[in-house]
Write an enzyme that holds these catalytic residues in place. Sequence first.
Site, PDB file in Angstrom:
ATOM      1  N   GLU A 166       0.768  -1.378   0.173  1.00  0.00           N
ATOM      2  CA  GLU A 166      -0.014   0.069   0.047  1.00  0.00           C
ATOM      3  C   GLU A 166       0.820   1.109  -0.154  1.00  0.00           C
ATOM      4  OE1 GLU A 166      -2.802  -0.399   3.167  1.00  0.00           O
ATOM      5  OE2 GLU A 166      -3.949  -1.637   2.200  1.00  0.00           O
ATOM      6  N   GLU A 354      -5.357  -8.733   0.914  1.00  0.00           N
ATOM      7  CA  GLU A 354      -6.230  -8.212   2.058  1.00  0.00           C
ATOM      8  C   GLU A 354      -7.613  -8.164   1.766  1.00  0.00           C
ATOM      9  OE1 GLU A 354      -4.501  -5.181   4.506  1.00  0.00           O
ATOM     10  OE2 GLU A 354      -2.279  -5.900   4.335  1.00  0.00           O
TER      11      GLU A 354
HETATM   12  O1  LIG Z   1      -6.984  -1.685   8.720  1.00  0.00           O
HETATM   13  C1  LIG Z   1      -6.911  -3.083   8.332  1.00  0.00           C
HETATM   14  C2  LIG Z   1      -5.527  -3.247   7.642  1.00  0.00           C
HETATM   15  C3  LIG Z   1      -4.345  -2.921   8.180  1.00  0.00           C
HETATM   16  O2  LIG Z   1      -4.103  -3.429   9.512  1.00  0.00           O
HETATM   17  C4  LIG Z   1      -3.116  -3.473   7.442  1.00  0.00           C
HETATM   18  O3  LIG Z   1      -1.920  -3.290   8.077  1.00  0.00           O
HETATM   19  C5  LIG Z   1      -3.099  -2.654   6.064  1.00  0.00           C
HETATM   20  O4  LIG Z   1      -2.499  -3.153   5.140  1.00  0.00           O
HETATM   21  C6  LIG Z   1      -4.515  -2.310   5.663  1.00  0.00           C
HETATM   22  N1  LIG Z   1      -5.009  -1.569   4.470  1.00  0.00           N
HETATM   23  C7  LIG Z   1      -6.183  -1.138   4.669  1.00  0.00           C
HETATM   24  C8  LIG Z   1      -7.007  -0.361   3.685  1.00  0.00           C
HETATM   25  C9  LIG Z   1      -6.288   0.750   3.461  1.00  0.00           C
HETATM   26  C10 LIG Z   1      -6.117   1.938   4.399  1.00  0.00           C
HETATM   27  C11 LIG Z   1      -5.212   1.566   5.581  1.00  0.00           C
HETATM   28  C12 LIG Z   1      -5.307   2.447   6.677  1.00  0.00           C
HETATM   29  C13 LIG Z   1      -5.771   3.779   6.543  1.00  0.00           C
HETATM   30  C14 LIG Z   1      -6.669   4.077   5.350  1.00  0.00           C
HETATM   31  C15 LIG Z   1      -6.724   3.041   4.567  1.00  0.00           C
HETATM   32  C16 LIG Z   1      -6.726  -1.876   5.695  1.00  0.00           C
HETATM   33  N2  LIG Z   1      -5.719  -2.358   6.294  1.00  0.00           N
END
Ligand SMILES: OC[C@@H]1[C@@H](O)[C@H](O)[C@@H](O)c2[nH]c(CCc3ccccc3)c[n+]21
Length: 450
Positions: A166, A354
Amino acid sequence: MAKIIFPEDFIWGAATSSYQIEGAFNEDGKGESIWDRFSHTPGKIENGDTGDIACDHYHLYREDIELMKEIGIRSYRFSTSWPRILPEGKGRVNQKGLDFYKRLVDNLLKANIRPMITLYHWDLPQALQDKGGWTNRDTAKYFAEYARLMFEEFNGLVDLWVTHNEPWVVAFEGHAFGNHAPGTKDFKTALQVAHHLLLSHGMAVDIFREEDLPGEIGITLNLTPAYPAGDSEKDVKAASLLDDYINAWFLSPVFKGSYPEELHHIYEQNLGAFTTQPGDMDIISRDIDFLGINYYSRMVVRHKPGDNLFNAEVVKMEDRPSTEMGWEIYPQGLYDILVRVNKEYTDKPLYITENGAAFDDKLTEEGKIHDEKRINYLGDHFKQAYKALKDGVPLRGYYVWSLMDNFEWAYGYSKRFGLIYVDYENGNRRFLKDSALWYREVIEKGQVEA
Ligand SMILES: OC[C@@H]1[C@@H](O)[C@H](O)[C@@H](O)c2[nH]c(CCc3ccccc3)c[n+]21
């Protein structure tokens, strides 16, 4: 929809990341990361939580692999901590740090679980941050050298490699909004960081090819499809720009070798050009073997004059079901983004690296967690993935976020995404949630109840 039966060889997995689960933040010679620094800075993380111990996976990894076997996952996506292996980010190797990952991979292979390594899931060595971090082009070079070390050390053991997790989040949450490490707040800096992240991805791909390794290399992007709130031209335009800002800004350089033209022009007009060098876009768009997609939700967007460079705002979908993160539950968005990527960007294999949800999980007296909301969320998204597969999208696998509850960045331990419940207050005990038992059935049968 008729019976939903996935291919026999579909790669059902689960995902985690180093800073979120390992702990042992300063053990066995590990160097400081920017997330150690950020979480130790008062006011940054909910409840003052840190990743100092996290799920203590560094010490409990054998137990965790037993739980992976119990769930029956075929592949496990995890990230390696750059400063655990190279404490200063470059030069001296911390053999104990490397040995941890060697033991982890050996035990995964013994358990017949295929490792997928993400080289960077946000925990930059602080020593490199002290030299500018991702704003410094040299960091791209140091990342490529770290990648070379990993490719050589795990040659023949690991055959699924993700360069970055990401880059949008690293660039914008970390450098434009300040919600993530290192916590700077400058939009133009974020654009420069995004460029260096993409450059480092391409440099690592070059080394992967040079080392002539068995296996596949790709990158993981968080893709959030934007939908116009109304059918007015202004709403459609606003949605298209926000979609470019999150999705095309990374998809286009990687697969087409150029930034989205209109948005690039808007940025240059308003912020001035970030620094690039001739040949950068060729490096960034080196041929890769797959794309990893992280999908959680969509954005509904309407025109809002003067609010930002995009004249757009994201509409809160109050009347729609959402997760504990406040993200609308919108399974169709997964189908839409899979089909769009395959149609507009690449016919390379895709992995959902994910997808998952945070819900308010409660541990019962009997050690059960009845997380039917997560079962419904995952089941609905599996069905959309299946629909894309049936429509010809080369989807190879699906990694549920997350294998276990873990450190949810600025939210600390207040949000639980795991298939496994972690009882932080009682020795980090692990409990399989109902969703883990349900997932085991799905994997065994390759089937989701229609
Ligand atoms: O939020 C849940 C997971 C994180 O725990 C992972 O480390 C990370 O890869 C991840 N990405 C996303 C979607 C993108 C996002 C993350 C944080 C803030 C805004 C958008 C959700 N998550």
